[in-house]
Design an enzyme around this catalytic site. Structure first.
Site, short mmCIF file in Angstrom:
data_model
loop_
_atom_site.label_atom_id
_atom_site.label_comp_id
_atom_site.label_asym_id
_atom_site.label_seq_id
_atom_site.Cartn_x
_atom_site.Cartn_y
_atom_site.Cartn_z
N ASP A 90 54.13 -1.50 53.26
CA ASP A 90 53.32 -0.43 53.81
C ASP A 90 52.80 0.50 52.73
O ASP A 90 53.56 1.27 52.15
CB ASP A 90 54.17 0.36 54.81
N ASP A 318 45.23 0.92 53.97
CA ASP A 318 46.60 0.85 54.50
C ASP A 318 46.94 -0.58 54.91
O ASP A 318 46.32 -1.15 55.80
CB ASP A 318 46.73 1.79 55.70
#
Length: 442
Positions: A90, A318
């Site tokens: 992440d 992201d």
């Protein structure tokens, strides 16, 4: 996964962990990523805010449709002896944390479902008097300790924007990587969260199936890329290959510089600046200047993409969010432009979570308008149509974008839009490199 709770369509990409040696003078960690063929609307895991002899780490990204999650996973080996756990990769958060169990008799827990500190001889919980604990929560976040708790274990609470939360002890361990030469590389003094209490859909729900924790790759000092950056170079890159291909190509996460792999790619790589938002220092912000559909510039005001004086807005890259999420004014213009130009019929039933879906039963190879993003510095990101129109059910494809569900939140370039590109996060030069030619040679 942003530090803001954002809804997205996820596709599982576990990352198997390997370390490889490129040359005698340059080592790198190369991690393989796994991807699920199943789709789920999910909440992203964004954290709530708010040298020549340098070694490098590299690992492949492989399709793995075993858990039906919708994230990218990294297989991290923690402890002595090593315990293998799958962590969501992440770029939208900093903390590395794993599910922990304090059980003495762990027969009720399946192997690899959680980390057992009691089974590791090298597990060490930080204490409040240590600087590592004080640095865990930089201002304006509350410090987990006070003067009366200096000798207590360093506790952490890490919230996500949808209200999900992980809490436990901020700890230290040894992590182990298997090299391609059948040797083992160990890194000591690795800081991570041992999560004994995890709640909320982002960390316990369907979208988290198969995961044992999160590997934060953000810009903060406690992230995986920051901790390893001190040893392997302040740079990382990855390729997310098209998960619809069969067999699915292997993708890789690389910590450090992999000079040999980018030979011939350097001339084709594009760069844009990584912007800094002091009020949200975790995220990798980029600047969007304009959006085009079939080379026609859409009427979106530049302020839609900017970061305001309160730290709101902007656009981030992201890996933990699957769909691309856009500020409402931009989303409305892009959606309207697609609706004007896409002539395929609508499906018999609406598809929940998507504003534009088409029935492709009457065509073997549907064609969609060409989307492109002009970025700060003049580079242009031109994703293939499979990155923004995806199959959501048999013979139905949908526009893989949604409006952001927080008025002040950033727009997000999700991992579907990133497929097929090499993305290089150069933290020292504060720039993002991308190339549509860099993944095939990996």
């Amino acid at each position: 996964m942003l530090s803001l709770s954002l809804s997205s369509l996820s596709v599982l990409l576990p990352i198997l962990l390997y370390a490889a040696v490129a040359t005698a003078s340059v080592q790198f960690l190369k991690l393989p990523l796994l991807h699920s063929s199943q789709h789920h609307i999910q909440t992203s895991l964004s954290h709530y805010r708010h040298h020549r002899h340098r070694q490098n780490l590299k690992s492949p990204v492989i399709s793995g449709a075993f858990a039906g999650s919708g994230q990218y996973f990294v297989s991290l080996h923690i402890g002595s002896p090593p315990q293998a756990l799958l962590l969501v990769a992440d770029t939208g958060s900093d903390l590395i944390w794993v599910k922990c169990s304090a059980c003495r008799n762990c027969s009720l827990h399946s192997p690899r479902s959680t980390f057992f500190p009691r089974h590791s001889s090298s597990f060490y919980p930080h204490h409040c008097f240590q600087r590592t604990c004080r640095n865990l929560a930089p201002p304006p976040q509350p410090n987990p300790c006070n003067r009366t708790k200096l000798h207590s274990p360093c506790r952490y609470e890490y919230p996500y924007a949808d209200g999900s939360l992980t809490s436990g002890f901020f700890s230290q361990e040894i992590i182990t990587f298997n090299t391609t030469t059948s040797q083992q590389l160990q890194l000591k003094h690795f800081n991570f969260g041992c999560g004994f209490h995890n709640s909320g859909p982002s960390v316990t729900g369907e979208s988290f199936n198969g995961a044992n924790g999160v590997m934060g790759l953000g810009r903060g000092p406690i992230s995986f890329s920051s901790q390893l950056g001190r040893r392997f170079g302040n740079k990382f890159s990855y390729c997310l290959m098209d998960y619809t291909l069969s067999p699915t190509p292997t993708s890789f996460l690389v910590i450090g510089s992999e000079q040999n792999d980018v030979v011939g790619v350097n001339s084709k790589i594009n760069f844009t600046a990584l912007l800094v938002n002091p009020l949200s220092p975790t995220f990798y912000y980029i600047g969007i200047k304009s959006v085009y559909l079939n080379d026609v510039k859409l009427p979106i005001h530049p302020s839609v993409w900017s970061i305001d004086e309160l730290g709101n807005g902007g656009t981030i890259i992201d890996s933990g969010t699957t769909l691309t999420l856009l500020a409402a004014p931009a989303y409305r213009e892009i959606l309207a432009a697609f609706k004007r130009q896409v002539k395929l019929p609508s499906p018999a039933e609406p598809i929940q979570g998507f504003d534009l879906c088409v029935n492709i039963s009457g065509t073997s190879r549907p064609s969609y308008p060409k989307l492109s993003f002009e970025l700060v510095g003049g580079s242009v990101l031109r994703p293939p149509q499979g990155n923004y129109f995806i199959e959501t059910s048999e013979l139905v494809e949908c526009l893989a974008m949604q409006p952001i569900n927080q008025e002040s939140g950033p727009s997000v370039i999700g991992n579907l839009m990133q497929q097929g590109f090499l993305f290089e996060f150069d933290r020292d030069r504060s720039r993002l490199g991308f190339s549509h030619h860099g993944c095939a040679i990996r």
